[in-house]
Design a protein around this motif. Structure first.
Motif, mmCIF file in Angstrom:
data_model
loop_
_atom_site.group_PDB
_atom_site.id
_atom_site.type_symbol
_atom_site.label_atom_id
_atom_site.label_comp_id
_atom_site.label_asym_id
_atom_site.label_seq_id
_atom_site.Cartn_x
_atom_site.Cartn_y
_atom_site.Cartn_z
ATOM 1 N N GLY A 275 -15.524 -16.738 25.410
ATOM 2 C CA GLY A 275 -15.305 -15.730 24.377
ATOM 3 C C GLY A 275 -15.392 -16.338 22.985
ATOM 4 N N PHE A 276 -15.976 -15.574 22.063
ATOM 5 C CA PHE A 276 -16.076 -15.974 20.658
ATOM 6 C C PHE A 276 -15.602 -14.822 19.787
ATOM 7 C CE2 PHE A 276 -19.054 -18.766 22.742
ATOM 8 C CZ PHE A 276 -18.899 -19.969 22.078
ATOM 9 N N ARG A 277 -14.550 -15.063 19.025
ATOM 10 C CA ARG A 277 -14.021 -14.061 18.102
ATOM 11 C C ARG A 277 -14.410 -14.473 16.689
ATOM 12 N NH1 ARG A 277 -7.913 -11.778 18.041
ATOM 13 N NH2 ARG A 277 -8.014 -10.629 16.093
ATOM 14 N N ASN A 278 -15.182 -13.617 16.021
ATOM 15 C CA ASN A 278 -15.660 -13.885 14.664
ATOM 16 C C ASN A 278 -16.344 -15.246 14.563
ATOM 17 O OD1 ASN A 278 -14.603 -11.410 13.918
ATOM 18 N ND2 ASN A 278 -12.685 -12.282 13.216
ATOM 19 N N GLY A 279 -17.111 -15.606 15.603
ATOM 20 C CA GLY A 279 -17.875 -16.841 15.599
ATOM 21 C C GLY A 279 -17.131 -18.075 16.067
ATOM 22 N N GLU A 280 -15.833 -17.965 16.301
ATOM 23 C CA GLU A 280 -15.021 -19.101 16.749
ATOM 24 C C GLU A 280 -14.656 -18.916 18.224
ATOM 25 O OE1 GLU A 280 -14.151 -21.771 14.819
ATOM 26 O OE2 GLU A 280 -15.373 -20.893 13.231
ATOM 27 N N THR B 44 -24.191 -20.210 31.254
ATOM 28 C CA THR B 44 -23.021 -19.776 30.500
ATOM 29 C C THR B 44 -23.294 -18.412 29.882
ATOM 30 O OG1 THR B 44 -22.390 -22.049 29.995
ATOM 31 C CG2 THR B 44 -21.505 -20.342 28.560
ATOM 32 N N LEU B 45 -22.309 -17.543 29.982
ATOM 33 C CA LEU B 45 -22.372 -16.237 29.342
ATOM 34 C C LEU B 45 -21.411 -16.264 28.156
ATOM 35 C CD1 LEU B 45 -23.337 -13.271 29.352
ATOM 36 C CD2 LEU B 45 -21.342 -12.754 30.756
ATOM 37 N N ASN B 46 -21.943 -16.040 26.963
ATOM 38 C CA ASN B 46 -21.119 -15.987 25.758
ATOM 39 C C ASN B 46 -20.813 -14.537 25.426
ATOM 40 O OD1 ASN B 46 -21.198 -18.807 25.358
ATOM 41 N ND2 ASN B 46 -23.195 -18.642 24.404
ATOM 42 N N VAL B 47 -19.528 -14.239 25.270
ATOM 43 C CA VAL B 47 -19.063 -12.905 24.896
ATOM 44 C C VAL B 47 -18.644 -12.994 23.433
ATOM 45 C CG1 VAL B 47 -17.333 -11.129 25.319
ATOM 46 C CG2 VAL B 47 -18.296 -12.415 27.243
ATOM 47 N N LEU B 48 -19.353 -12.266 22.566
ATOM 48 C CA LEU B 48 -19.127 -12.346 21.131
ATOM 49 C C LEU B 48 -18.564 -11.025 20.621
ATOM 50 C CD1 LEU B 48 -22.700 -13.519 21.060
ATOM 51 C CD2 LEU B 48 -20.961 -15.053 20.224
ATOM 52 N N TYR B 49 -17.482 -11.102 19.868
ATOM 53 C CA TYR B 49 -16.917 -9.876 19.294
ATOM 54 C C TYR B 49 -16.368 -10.182 17.911
ATOM 55 C CZ TYR B 49 -12.598 -11.908 21.205
ATOM 56 O OH TYR B 49 -11.569 -12.750 21.506
ATOM 57 N N ARG B 50 -16.319 -9.140 17.100
ATOM 58 C CA ARG B 50 -15.846 -9.289 15.725
ATOM 59 C C ARG B 50 -14.620 -8.407 15.515
ATOM 60 N NH1 ARG B 50 -18.431 -12.529 13.197
ATOM 61 N NH2 ARG B 50 -17.741 -12.109 11.102
ATOM 62 N N THR B 51 -13.723 -8.907 14.687
ATOM 63 C CA THR B 51 -12.546 -8.137 14.307
ATOM 64 C C THR B 51 -12.427 -8.152 12.797
ATOM 65 O OG1 THR B 51 -11.091 -10.066 14.401
ATOM 66 C CG2 THR B 51 -11.288 -8.763 16.410
ATOM 67 N N GLU B 52 -11.689 -7.196 12.294
ATOM 68 C CA GLU B 52 -11.357 -7.189 10.871
ATOM 69 C C GLU B 52 -10.023 -6.493 10.695
ATOM 70 O OE1 GLU B 52 -13.648 -3.280 9.100
ATOM 71 O OE2 GLU B 52 -14.794 -5.147 9.232
#
Length: 148
Positions: free
Chosen positions: A133-138, A96-104
């Protein structure tokens, strides 16, 4: 003594060759870079043009050696606070490849640069069964998935 040394070299070589895929120092690490939209190849540029009116994370498989992740929040809605992308990374978890990104939330009148759109190229080191995909840890599903 020479026979013992040669025997040891052969045993180590056989073990190394037999376990080469799982031997960490020679396992190619996954890498990614941020790419300007104008520098993307024609297929990726066409994909971006198709999804540019849709907010969210979009995934494009470029053959079997790379994945492009297009993060887009440019379709600003009236009454909704704009969102800026602030961080991006990838992690391997087996197949599995996890793509992690953060937004604000973004203040349009601030001196801080706002990034409503980002494009990342992930250079793959192997085939993955899942890309999550994981946005802000979710965990958050990709809005659009395509490829060639």
């Amino acid at each position: 003594m020479k026979k013992l040394l040669w025997g040891l070299v052969i045993v180590v070589s056989v073990l190394f060759i037999g376990n080469q895929e799982s031997f960490t120092p020679f396992h190619k690490a996954i890498s990614f870079i941020e790419v300007e939209k104008e520098e993307a190849n024609q297929d990726v540029a066409s994909f971006i043009q198709t999804v540019q009116e849709k907010n969210g994370a979009h995934l494009y498989f470029d053959r079997q050696n790379a994945i492009y992740v297009y993060l887009n929040e440019a379709a600003v809605e009236v009454g909704v606070q704009p969102v800026s992308y602030t961080d991006f990374s990838v992690e391997e978890d087996g197949d599995t490849l996890n793509v992690l990104y953060r937004t604000e939330g973004a203040a349009l009148d601030s001196d801080k640069p706002v990034k409503f759109q980002r494009l990342y190229k992930i250079q793959l080191n192997k085939a993955y069964e899942n890309v999550i995909g994981f946005r802000n840890g979710e965990e958050e599903p990709f809005a659009v998935v395509s490829g060639n």
